[in-house]
Design an enzyme around this catalytic site. Structure first.
Site, PDB file in Angstrom:
ATOM      1  N   GLY A  24     -78.599   7.910  60.407  1.00 14.56           N
ATOM      2  CA  GLY A  24     -77.419   8.727  60.691  1.00 14.56           C
ATOM      3  C   GLY A  24     -76.750   8.449  62.017  1.00 14.56           C
ATOM      4  N   ARG A  62     -64.685   1.037  52.085  1.00 16.88           N
ATOM      5  CA  ARG A  62     -64.787   2.269  52.877  1.00 16.88           C
ATOM      6  C   ARG A  62     -63.450   2.983  53.089  1.00 16.88           C
ATOM      7  NH1 ARG A  62     -66.351   2.641  57.510  1.00 16.88           N
ATOM      8  NH2 ARG A  62     -67.571   4.522  57.300  1.00 16.88           N
ATOM      9  N   TYR A 113     -63.741   6.553  51.470  1.00 11.62           N
ATOM     10  CA  TYR A 113     -63.926   7.686  52.379  1.00 11.62           C
ATOM     11  C   TYR A 113     -62.717   7.934  53.275  1.00 11.62           C
ATOM     12  CZ  TYR A 113     -68.936   6.225  51.920  1.00 11.62           C
ATOM     13  OH  TYR A 113     -70.178   5.850  51.488  1.00 11.62           O
ATOM     14  N   CYS A 162     -54.833  -3.688  41.998  1.00 10.05           N
ATOM     15  CA  CYS A 162     -53.870  -2.794  41.342  1.00 10.05           C
ATOM     16  C   CYS A 162     -54.275  -1.337  41.466  1.00 10.05           C
ATOM     17  CB  CYS A 162     -53.752  -3.187  39.875  1.00 10.05           C
ATOM     18  SG  CYS A 162     -53.314  -4.902  39.717  1.00 10.05           S
ATOM     19  N   GLU A 163     -54.335  -0.840  42.682  1.00  4.88           N
ATOM     20  CA  GLU A 163     -54.647   0.565  42.961  1.00  4.88           C
ATOM     21  C   GLU A 163     -53.862   0.928  44.214  1.00  4.88           C
ATOM     22  OE1 GLU A 163     -57.096   2.640  41.544  1.00  4.88           O
ATOM     23  OE2 GLU A 163     -58.038   1.141  40.244  1.00  4.88           O
ATOM     24  N   PRO A 184     -82.642   3.863  60.774  1.00  9.42           N
ATOM     25  CA  PRO A 184     -81.249   3.554  61.105  1.00  9.42           C
ATOM     26  C   PRO A 184     -80.699   2.438  60.232  1.00  9.42           C
ATOM     27  CG  PRO A 184     -82.715   2.472  62.651  1.00  9.42           C
ATOM     28  CD  PRO A 184     -83.589   3.293  61.744  1.00  9.42           C
ATOM     29  N   GLY A 185     -79.467   2.576  59.810  1.00 10.32           N
ATOM     30  CA  GLY A 185     -78.796   1.512  59.065  1.00 10.32           C
ATOM     31  C   GLY A 185     -77.552   1.102  59.825  1.00 10.32           C
ATOM     32  N   ARG A 186     -76.559   1.995  59.777  1.00 11.18           N
ATOM     33  CA  ARG A 186     -75.261   1.719  60.399  1.00 11.18           C
ATOM     34  C   ARG A 186     -75.400   1.313  61.874  1.00 11.18           C
ATOM     35  NH1 ARG A 186     -70.604   4.130  58.399  1.00 11.18           N
ATOM     36  NH2 ARG A 186     -71.928   5.629  57.326  1.00 11.18           N
TER      37      ARG A 186
HETATM   38  C1  PLP Z   1     -82.588   8.418  53.256  1.00 15.24           C
HETATM   39  C2  PLP Z   1     -81.666   7.654  54.124  1.00 15.24           C
HETATM   40  N1  PLP Z   1     -82.161   7.101  55.244  1.00 15.24           N
HETATM   41  C3  PLP Z   1     -81.389   6.368  56.069  1.00 15.24           C
HETATM   42  C4  PLP Z   1     -80.047   6.169  55.804  1.00 15.24           C
HETATM   43  C5  PLP Z   1     -79.241   5.335  56.761  1.00 15.24           C
HETATM   44  O1  PLP Z   1     -78.228   6.053  57.341  1.00 15.24           O
HETATM   45  P1  PLP Z   1     -77.369   5.410  58.511  1.00 15.24           P
HETATM   46  O2  PLP Z   1     -76.843   4.136  58.024  1.00 15.24           O
HETATM   47  O3  PLP Z   1     -76.319   6.413  58.775  1.00 15.24           O
HETATM   48  O4  PLP Z   1     -78.275   5.240  59.679  1.00 15.24           O
HETATM   49  C6  PLP Z   1     -79.481   6.746  54.659  1.00 15.24           C
HETATM   50  C7  PLP Z   1     -78.064   6.569  54.369  1.00 15.24           C
HETATM   51  O5  PLP Z   1     -77.463   7.136  53.526  1.00 15.24           O
HETATM   52  C8  PLP Z   1     -80.315   7.498  53.792  1.00 15.24           C
HETATM   53  O6  PLP Z   1     -79.834   8.049  52.676  1.00 15.24           O
END
Ligand code: PLP
Length: 422
Positions: free
Chosen positions: A245, A320, A324, A351-352, A282-284
């Site tokens: 997150g 995105r 969103y 075509c959107e 963490p991902g983002r």
């Molecule tokens: C269970 C879970 N963990 C981690 C993440 C990664 O989130 P972020 O990319 O915001 O760090 C997500 C993203 O939806 C998730 O659903």
């Protein structure tokens, strides 16, 4: 149009003598060589994000499990593994990617609201570290496979604590009206029911609150609630998995707390709860600002009341904005000095009406067919959400490391589009 773009692009993407570079490579050269649209990653930017994240959580026993859904390219996963991190997976496909790359099983955590039996079996069979549980029935399925493979499986209960977070409503995951997690009554019942289960050991909680969170209070509020829940249920958690997150700036005006501040606030609360082991997903934060999408201007349409720049990248390549309403910084690959700037919608060929990359973006008045545009913050939830809509092959992915560049995913060929169709 003199935006302070450093906050988004860091040190690894910048203008040098008016031309935009990824590390030591001019993006125009990359576009010429590999074609467009093209995702372009900076290796050193990725390393620097990983380092910053690790440093922020120094001092507590932490397992950092990169969230594969943000970007699942195996070259990126390989770097993540080399840096000693684990992975958070949410499907059999993601788990197979992790297994393919030989991630240590004790660094794989499995989340997701709808795990299939075969996905659970794959995880149990491969001794992954733990499952994050979203449903009581899920535990019964895990127990079935744990019995079959004669092992005890660690589970954490994903709590839905009805915490509101300041982000797009599609990526809020901790409000009670969302599908995620267990309410505290079900969680309490599960704890009591499975206290002495021979095959399933509930060690703690999972709390992914949402994505692109810019400040610390949701995390600290959630941890305060966990503390109360533990007291009421007479339970001492060994593991607290706070999910991901952690937000990133998409525009130079975005105010996002530094990861160090998240670290300080979270570590303090974890100590208060007495959690022995912290897991983060963490991902983002890790990949979001380590990539840009390069696209080429196909046409410029000037109308009396509106301008459109039509590029060769569309919502199938980067969804995105359409999905969103997200903002991505868009800048030209070549800086023009002394020109006027005009506002234009940067749109794709699909075509959107919702097919756009940016609205009311400032572009040089002399923008023309053939120019290269750079869409920032394209590392997370961009390629991983790309599709073949309008029968468009997905872009290539290139990684730059200093003066060298590597194809980390080939551009799809037309024949890939109908592969498997009968
Ligand atoms: C269970 C879970 N963990 C981690 C993440 C990664 O989130 P972020 O990319 O915001 O760090 C997500 C993203 O939806 C998730 O659903």
């Amino acid at each position: 149009m003199e935006e302070n773009i450093e906050v988004i692009f860091n040190d690894f993407f910048k203008y040098k003598s008016g031309k935009f570079y990824a590390e030591e490579k001019s993006v125009e050269d990359i576009a010429k060589r590999y074609g467009t649209p093209c995702y372009l990653y900076s290796y050193h930017s990725l390393l620097s994000r990983i380092k910053k994240f690790k440093e922020a959580f120094n001092g507590v026993n932490t397992l950092i499990c990169y969230s594969v859904k943000a970007n699942s390219n195996i070259s990126i996963l390989k770097i993540i593994k080399e840096q000693g991190m684990g992975v958070d997976v949410v499907s059999g496909g993601e788990l197979r990617r992790a297994l393919l790359l030989n991630f240590p099983p004790n660094k794989i955590v499995f989340a997701g609201v709808g795990k299939k039996d075969e996905e659970i079996e794959l995880g149990v069979k491969n001794h992954i570290y733990c499952f994050n549980i979203e449903n009581e029935d899920e535990i019964d399925i895990i127990e079935k496979y744990a019995r079959m493979y004669r092992r005890k499986v660690i589970c954490n209960l994903r709590l839905n604590l009805d915490i509101d977070v300041d982000t797009h409503h599609y990526i809020k995951t901790s409000k009670k009206e969302t599908k995620f997690g267990l309410d505290i009554h079900s969680a309490g019942n599960i704890l009591r029911k499975h206290r002495n289960n021979k095959y399933v050991e509930i060690k703690g909680f999972h709390l992914h609150l949402g994505s692109q969170l810019k400040d610390t209070p949701p995390y600290t509020r959630a941890l305060d609630n966990v503390k109360i829940f533990c007291k009421e249920n007479n339970f001492s958690p060994e593991i607290i998995d706070l999910g991901g997150g952690f937000g990133i700036p998409y525009s130079s005006e975005d105010r996002v707390k530094d990861i160090e501040d998240f670290g300080v606030a979270i570590k303090e609360k974890i100590k208060e709860i007495g959690g022995k082991f912290l897991i983060l997903e963490p991902g983002r934060y890790i990949v979001g600002n380590t990539s840009v999408l390069l696209c080429r201007v196909l046409y410029v349409k000037r109308r009396q009341d509106k301008n459109f720049v039509i590029t060769d990248a569309g919502m199938n390549d980067l969804v995105r904005p359409a999905f969103y309403g997200s903002y991505h910084t868009i800048i030209p690959a070549k800086k023009s000095r002394g020109v006027k700037y005009i506002k234009a919608d940067i749109v794709g060929p699909i075509c959107e009406t919702g097919d756009y990359l940016g609205k009311d973006i400032e572009v040089p008045d002399n923008i023309k067919r053939g120019d290269i545009l750079i869409v920032g913050s394209a590392g997370a939830y961009c390629f991983s959400m790309a599709s073949n809509y309008n029968s468009r092959p997905r872009p290539c992915e290139i990684m730059v490391r200093g003066t060298r560049d590597f194809v980390i995913r080939k551009r799809e060929a037309y024949k890939d589009l109908w592969k498997g169709e009968l």
